[in-house]
Structure formats: C-alpha cells, structure tokens
Scaffold this motif. Structure first.
Motif, PDB file in Angstrom:
ATOM      1  N   LEU A  32      12.503  19.799 -11.227  1.00  0.00           N
ATOM      2  CA  LEU A  32      12.920  18.745 -12.136  1.00  0.00           C
ATOM      3  C   LEU A  32      12.819  17.385 -11.469  1.00  0.00           C
ATOM      4  O   LEU A  32      12.316  16.429 -12.046  1.00  0.00           O
ATOM      5  CB  LEU A  32      14.352  19.003 -12.621  1.00  0.00           C
ATOM      6  N   ASN A  33      13.289  17.293 -10.233  1.00  0.00           N
ATOM      7  CA  ASN A  33      13.227  16.020  -9.527  1.00  0.00           C
ATOM      8  C   ASN A  33      11.782  15.591  -9.297  1.00  0.00           C
ATOM      9  O   ASN A  33      11.435  14.425  -9.433  1.00  0.00           O
ATOM     10  CB  ASN A  33      13.948  16.117  -8.177  1.00  0.00           C
ATOM     11  N   PHE A  34      10.921  16.553  -8.942  1.00  0.00           N
ATOM     12  CA  PHE A  34       9.530  16.240  -8.707  1.00  0.00           C
ATOM     13  C   PHE A  34       8.868  15.783  -9.991  1.00  0.00           C
ATOM     14  O   PHE A  34       8.062  14.855 -10.004  1.00  0.00           O
ATOM     15  CB  PHE A  34       8.811  17.460  -8.133  1.00  0.00           C
ATOM     16  N   SER A  35       9.219  16.421 -11.091  1.00  0.00           N
ATOM     17  CA  SER A  35       8.659  16.032 -12.384  1.00  0.00           C
ATOM     18  C   SER A  35       9.029  14.595 -12.718  1.00  0.00           C
ATOM     19  O   SER A  35       8.213  13.827 -13.197  1.00  0.00           O
ATOM     20  CB  SER A  35       9.150  16.981 -13.478  1.00  0.00           C
ATOM     21  N   GLU A  36      10.280  14.231 -12.445  1.00  0.00           N
ATOM     22  CA  GLU A  36      10.707  12.861 -12.706  1.00  0.00           C
ATOM     23  C   GLU A  36       9.917  11.873 -11.860  1.00  0.00           C
ATOM     24  O   GLU A  36       9.528  10.799 -12.314  1.00  0.00           O
ATOM     25  CB  GLU A  36      12.197  12.722 -12.416  1.00  0.00           C
ATOM     26  N   MET A  37       9.664  12.251 -10.608  1.00  0.00           N
ATOM     27  CA  MET A  37       8.947  11.358  -9.704  1.00  0.00           C
ATOM     28  C   MET A  37       7.518  11.133 -10.159  1.00  0.00           C
ATOM     29  O   MET A  37       6.961  10.049  -9.986  1.00  0.00           O
ATOM     30  CB  MET A  37       8.939  11.934  -8.286  1.00  0.00           C
ATOM     31  N   THR A  38       6.894  12.140 -10.760  1.00  0.00           N
ATOM     32  CA  THR A  38       5.486  12.032 -11.109  1.00  0.00           C
ATOM     33  C   THR A  38       5.248  11.521 -12.524  1.00  0.00           C
ATOM     34  O   THR A  38       4.111  11.393 -12.946  1.00  0.00           O
ATOM     35  CB  THR A  38       4.796  13.406 -10.962  1.00  0.00           C
ATOM     36  N   GLN A  39       6.314  11.226 -13.254  1.00  0.00           N
ATOM     37  CA  GLN A  39       6.127  10.639 -14.570  1.00  0.00           C
ATOM     38  C   GLN A  39       5.492   9.257 -14.414  1.00  0.00           C
ATOM     39  O   GLN A  39       5.763   8.532 -13.463  1.00  0.00           O
ATOM     40  CB  GLN A  39       7.465  10.511 -15.298  1.00  0.00           C
ATOM     41  N   HIS A  40       4.620   8.888 -15.328  1.00  0.00           N
ATOM     42  CA  HIS A  40       3.967   7.590 -15.226  1.00  0.00           C
ATOM     43  C   HIS A  40       4.033   6.858 -16.561  1.00  0.00           C
ATOM     44  O   HIS A  40       4.229   7.448 -17.610  1.00  0.00           O
ATOM     45  CB  HIS A  40       2.512   7.742 -14.772  1.00  0.00           C
ATOM     46  N   LYS A  41       3.836   5.548 -16.479  1.00  0.00           N
ATOM     47  CA  LYS A  41       3.820   4.726 -17.668  1.00  0.00           C
ATOM     48  C   LYS A  41       2.376   4.592 -18.138  1.00  0.00           C
ATOM     49  O   LYS A  41       1.535   4.074 -17.409  1.00  0.00           O
ATOM     50  CB  LYS A  41       4.402   3.350 -17.354  1.00  0.00           C
ATOM     51  N   SER A  42       2.076   5.057 -19.331  1.00  0.00           N
ATOM     52  CA  SER A  42       0.707   5.052 -19.817  1.00  0.00           C
ATOM     53  C   SER A  42       0.147   3.642 -19.930  1.00  0.00           C
ATOM     54  O   SER A  42      -1.054   3.443 -19.834  1.00  0.00           O
ATOM     55  CB  SER A  42       0.633   5.759 -21.177  1.00  0.00           C
ATOM     56  N   ASP A  43       1.010   2.625 -20.109  1.00  0.00           N
ATOM     57  CA  ASP A  43       0.519   1.271 -20.246  1.00  0.00           C
ATOM     58  C   ASP A  43       0.060   0.679 -18.919  1.00  0.00           C
ATOM     59  O   ASP A  43      -0.520  -0.404 -18.878  1.00  0.00           O
ATOM     60  CB  ASP A  43       1.567   0.362 -20.884  1.00  0.00           C
ATOM     61  N   MET A  44       0.286   1.375 -17.805  1.00  0.00           N
ATOM     62  CA  MET A  44      -0.172   0.916 -16.497  1.00  0.00           C
ATOM     63  C   MET A  44      -1.622   1.306 -16.242  1.00  0.00           C
ATOM     64  O   MET A  44      -2.279   0.749 -15.359  1.00  0.00           O
ATOM     65  CB  MET A  44       0.690   1.512 -15.388  1.00  0.00           C
ATOM     66  N   PHE A  45      -2.141   2.269 -16.999  1.00  0.00           N
ATOM     67  CA  PHE A  45      -3.447   2.831 -16.720  1.00  0.00           C
ATOM     68  C   PHE A  45      -4.423   2.525 -17.850  1.00  0.00           C
ATOM     69  O   PHE A  45      -4.012   2.354 -18.994  1.00  0.00           O
ATOM     70  CB  PHE A  45      -3.331   4.352 -16.527  1.00  0.00           C
ATOM     71  N   PRO A  46      -5.726   2.461 -17.509  1.00  0.00           N
ATOM     72  CA  PRO A  46      -6.335   2.734 -16.209  1.00  0.00           C
ATOM     73  C   PRO A  46      -6.087   1.619 -15.192  1.00  0.00           C
ATOM     74  O   PRO A  46      -5.773   0.485 -15.562  1.00  0.00           O
ATOM     75  CB  PRO A  46      -7.813   2.880 -16.533  1.00  0.00           C
ATOM     76  N   LEU A  47      -6.310   1.955 -13.917  1.00  0.00           N
ATOM     77  CA  LEU A  47      -6.018   1.039 -12.816  1.00  0.00           C
ATOM     78  C   LEU A  47      -6.975   1.315 -11.665  1.00  0.00           C
ATOM     79  O   LEU A  47      -7.249   2.471 -11.338  1.00  0.00           O
ATOM     80  CB  LEU A  47      -4.570   1.240 -12.356  1.00  0.00           C
ATOM     81  N   THR A  48      -7.479   0.254 -11.040  1.00  0.00           N
ATOM     82  CA  THR A  48      -8.339   0.373  -9.870  1.00  0.00           C
ATOM     83  C   THR A  48      -7.839  -0.555  -8.776  1.00  0.00           C
ATOM     84  O   THR A  48      -7.520  -1.723  -9.045  1.00  0.00           O
ATOM     85  CB  THR A  48      -9.797  -0.018 -10.199  1.00  0.00           C
ATOM     86  N   ILE A  49      -7.757  -0.052  -7.542  1.00  0.00           N
ATOM     87  CA  ILE A  49      -7.478  -0.899  -6.393  1.00  0.00           C
ATOM     88  C   ILE A  49      -8.498  -0.580  -5.309  1.00  0.00           C
ATOM     89  O   ILE A  49      -8.979   0.540  -5.200  1.00  0.00           O
ATOM     90  CB  ILE A  49      -6.042  -0.738  -5.847  1.00  0.00           C
ATOM     91  N   ALA A  50      -8.837  -1.601  -4.513  1.00  0.00           N
ATOM     92  CA  ALA A  50      -9.817  -1.402  -3.441  1.00  0.00           C
ATOM     93  C   ALA A  50      -9.506  -2.325  -2.273  1.00  0.00           C
ATOM     94  O   ALA A  50      -8.964  -3.421  -2.457  1.00  0.00           O
ATOM     95  CB  ALA A  50     -11.231  -1.676  -3.945  1.00  0.00           C
ATOM     96  N   THR A  51      -9.857  -1.873  -1.082  1.00  0.00           N
ATOM     97  CA  THR A  51      -9.636  -2.675   0.109  1.00  0.00           C
ATOM     98  C   THR A  51     -10.490  -3.936   0.083  1.00  0.00           C
ATOM     99  O   THR A  51     -11.582  -3.959  -0.472  1.00  0.00           O
ATOM    100  CB  THR A  51      -9.986  -1.874   1.373  1.00  0.00           C
ATOM    101  N   TRP A  52      -9.968  -4.989   0.708  1.00  0.00           N
ATOM    102  CA  TRP A  52     -10.645  -6.271   0.817  1.00  0.00           C
ATOM    103  C   TRP A  52     -10.928  -6.852  -0.557  1.00  0.00           C
ATOM    104  O   TRP A  52     -10.408  -6.378  -1.564  1.00  0.00           O
ATOM    105  CB  TRP A  52     -11.900  -6.156   1.677  1.00  0.00           C
ATOM    106  N   ASN A  53     -11.714  -7.900  -0.600  1.00  0.00           N
ATOM    107  CA  ASN A  53     -11.997  -8.558  -1.875  1.00  0.00           C
ATOM    108  C   ASN A  53     -13.405  -8.189  -2.327  1.00  0.00           C
ATOM    109  O   ASN A  53     -14.369  -8.908  -2.062  1.00  0.00           O
ATOM    110  CB  ASN A  53     -11.854 -10.077  -1.729  1.00  0.00           C
ATOM    111  N   PHE A  54     -13.507  -7.031  -2.986  1.00  0.00           N
ATOM    112  CA  PHE A  54     -14.782  -6.555  -3.522  1.00  0.00           C
ATOM    113  C   PHE A  54     -14.675  -6.552  -5.052  1.00  0.00           C
ATOM    114  O   PHE A  54     -14.581  -5.497  -5.686  1.00  0.00           O
ATOM    115  CB  PHE A  54     -15.084  -5.145  -3.021  1.00  0.00           C
ATOM    116  N   PRO A  55     -14.681  -7.745  -5.674  1.00  0.00           N
ATOM    117  CA  PRO A  55     -14.454  -7.821  -7.125  1.00  0.00           C
ATOM    118  C   PRO A  55     -15.517  -7.144  -7.961  1.00  0.00           C
ATOM    119  O   PRO A  55     -15.210  -6.614  -9.035  1.00  0.00           O
ATOM    120  CB  PRO A  55     -14.396  -9.335  -7.396  1.00  0.00           C
ATOM    121  N   ASN A  56     -16.765  -7.161  -7.515  1.00  0.00           N
ATOM    122  CA  ASN A  56     -17.823  -6.520  -8.305  1.00  0.00           C
ATOM    123  C   ASN A  56     -17.641  -5.008  -8.344  1.00  0.00           C
ATOM    124  O   ASN A  56     -17.872  -4.362  -9.371  1.00  0.00           O
ATOM    125  CB  ASN A  56     -19.191  -6.874  -7.732  1.00  0.00           C
ATOM    126  N   ALA A  57     -17.217  -4.449  -7.214  1.00  0.00           N
ATOM    127  CA  ALA A  57     -17.001  -3.000  -7.150  1.00  0.00           C
ATOM    128  C   ALA A  57     -15.818  -2.585  -8.016  1.00  0.00           C
ATOM    129  O   ALA A  57     -15.892  -1.609  -8.775  1.00  0.00           O
ATOM    130  CB  ALA A  57     -16.763  -2.578  -5.699  1.00  0.00           C
TER     131      ALA A  57
END
Length: 330
Positions: A32-57
């Motif tokens: 139950l605790n793990f399930s709570e931890m892995t719940q996500h907000k659908s309005d946050m996704f999709p999402l991309t992050i990348a190292t450094w400033n590679f805006p085209n990628a």
C-alpha cells in the motif's frame, strides 16, 4: 501480569494469528505504501529531461511524446539528435578522439520493463544509442564491445561511417603539439547526453550516449554505457542519469544509488545531493573535476545536483524547453 505487558502480549498474539491465517498480509502494508509512492499526476506527463542544454534533443523527444509516442521511442530519437550533430564534440559523429586518434562511442538504453542494452568502443556508426537498443531487443545480452559491437551494427543494417570530422581532426592535431591531458571542468567533462522520458502513460525510459573524455587513453570506457552508473531506472520508482568524470561516477554506482534512495522515500533532489556528497567524500581531488546527476520520480518531481557550478539540464514540458541551472556544492 501488568496491564501494559498484557496489552503488548495480546497485540503480538493477534498479529501472529493474522499472519497464520493470511501469510500475505505481512506484505500488505508495504504494498500500500509503495502504491502511494508510485502514484503520479497525469497532468505532469509527458515529460522529458536531459543533461546540459540540448534543446533540440529534448524538443524532438518531447514532441514525439506529445504525439503519442512511447517513452522508449522518444528517448532514442531524442539523443540521436546530438549523436548526429557534428558541432557537438562530446557525442556521436565528430566526437573528440582518444590520444591515439580513435573516435569511439559508448551508449546504453533502458526500457520501462527494466530491459537494457549497451555498446562500448563503437567506431563505425554514430547511432550508438540505437545500436544499444538493438542489443537489448535482438540479443540475449546487455553489452557488446569493440569489433563485435561494430560487426553487430552492420548486421543490423546500420551504415558504416567515418566518425572523425575535419574540425575534430584539426583540434586533435593542435592537441598533439603539447599532449596535455587535463580535462577542463564543464567543457571536456561535458561529455554526455543523458535523457529520461516519461510518456502519457507514466512509463519511464532512458538513454545515455557519449564519445567519452577528450583525448582519453585508448580503450578507456566511462560511466555512460554502464547500467547503474551512467543510467538507471525502475518504472515503479523513477530514473537517473549522470554526466561528468565517469571514473568517479562508476565507483559510486551513482544512478542506481539515486533510484534506490528515491525508493526509500527521498525526493529526486535529496537523492542527487546524497550521490554527489558520496563522490566528494570518496575523492580528495573532487575540486578538479565535475560530476552531475539529474533524476525524476513517478510523480514527475525532478532533481539535479553537481560538484562544481556550471552544470544545467533542459526540461521539455507542455510544448516548451526550459534550461535549468543545477544546484552545486562549490
């Protein structure tokens, strides 16, 4: 028997009887605790992050996600942008060579299922992350190296390329005049694109690809293709990628550490800071190099931390890129 001891004994007896009648009940609370931890907000996704400033990628990956692509396809296509950019001397075609004049590429990729593939010392194709994906999907192995990796790439239909460009050859000739090997913080340490994508379903995939440190010893492999060091993810928890001095990152198994710390309840930011602090503690010469991490959990919360000022990461969300300076120790 005193009342306090009687209550304690009665409670323990009840728990014991409950476990006997339902052995799986011992795991109910954790689940139950793990399930709570892995719940996500659908309005946050999709999402991309990348190292450094590679805006085209990040834009490429983000737009694919917005159009319904899954995380694995998006992350592969995203890092390919930098692998193909000959102006980037730290990734893919045009990457800086080793001391003997060899341009060699390293990469790894992970899917939401936890499956992974990697290549090291790839010399004849710029699409290192895509070859890594083929290793993951078409073989029973995780990593292929050197001539075997190049042969496999050709067998999978990748074209043979010359990775040494005219500009990188000129830079190499200039380096040969003094043959100094002292990586410049945030320049020659700026050796990797690591990317994490979360698709609309909340699934996470990651990729990490690099030509390694400029003018490294022939045969050197850094953290970028090493699962657990340059990249690690658990689709129920989150993911992390690294950049900087690969030797320090490998010795700390940094990306795996961050995901495990998030599993224990730390935020992505707290986990990244802990990973950097461990690198600093283990390396008395920490002021001479850069190491940096970015991470995201299943809620879409992001963290980033590095040793030296100057590292940043790019986030693509809701149709726009944002270059975000990382927190740092010094």
């Amino acid at each position: 028997m005193k009342r306090r001891h009687f209550i304690t004994k009665s409670t323990l007896s009840y728990v014991g009887l409950s476990l006997l009648s339902n052995p799986l009940s011992a795991f109910t609370i954790n689940t139950l605790n793990f399930s709570e931890m892995t719940q996500h907000k659908s309005d946050m996704f999709p999402l991309t992050i990348a190292t450094w400033n590679f805006p085209n990628a990040s834009k490429k990956a983000g737009e694919l996600l917005a159009n319904g692509a899954n995380a694995l396809d998006a992350v592969e296509q995203g890092v390919m942008v930098e692998e193909a950019d000959v102006r980037n001397t730290t990734v893919g075609k045009g990457g800086a060579p080793d001391r003997d004049g060899n341009v060699t590429l390293d990469a790894c990729i992970m899917s939401p299922s936890g499956n992974a593939g990697a290549v090291v010392y790839l010399k004849h194709t710029s699409k290192a992350a895509s070859v890594a994906r083929k290793v993951m999907e078409e073989t029973p192995h995780v990593m292929l190296a050197g001539e075997g990796a190049d042969l496999f790439a050709l067998q999978q239909g990748f074209e043979k390329e010359e990775l040494f460009t005219e500009s990188s050859k000129e830079a190499y000739k200039k380096w040969l005049e003094k043959k100094e090997y002292k990586p410049i913080i945030n320049i020659e340490n700026h050796d990797t694109i690591g990317m994490l994508c979360i698709d609309k379903n909340g699934d996470i995939a990651g990729a990490c690809t690099s030509s390694g440190l400029s003018y490294k010893i022939n045969g050197r492999v850094g953290d970028s293709p090493i699962i657990g060091s340059g990249l690690f993810l658990d689709n129920e928890v989150g993911g992390a990628v690294a950049t900087g001095m690969g030797e320090a990152i490998m010795k700390s198994v940094g990306s795996f550490l961050i995901v495990e710390l998030m599993r224990q309840g730390k935020s992505p930011q707290e986990a990244c800071e802990e990973a950097i602090n461990r690198i600093i503690k283990a390396n008395p010469n920490y002021k001479e190099f850069q190491a940096a991490f970015i991470a995201v959990n299943k809620k879409g919360e992001i963290g980033s931390h590095c040793i030296q000022k100057g590292f940043s990461y790019v986030k693509y969300q809701d149709g726009k890129n944002e270059n975000i300076p990382s927190s740092y120790n010094f």
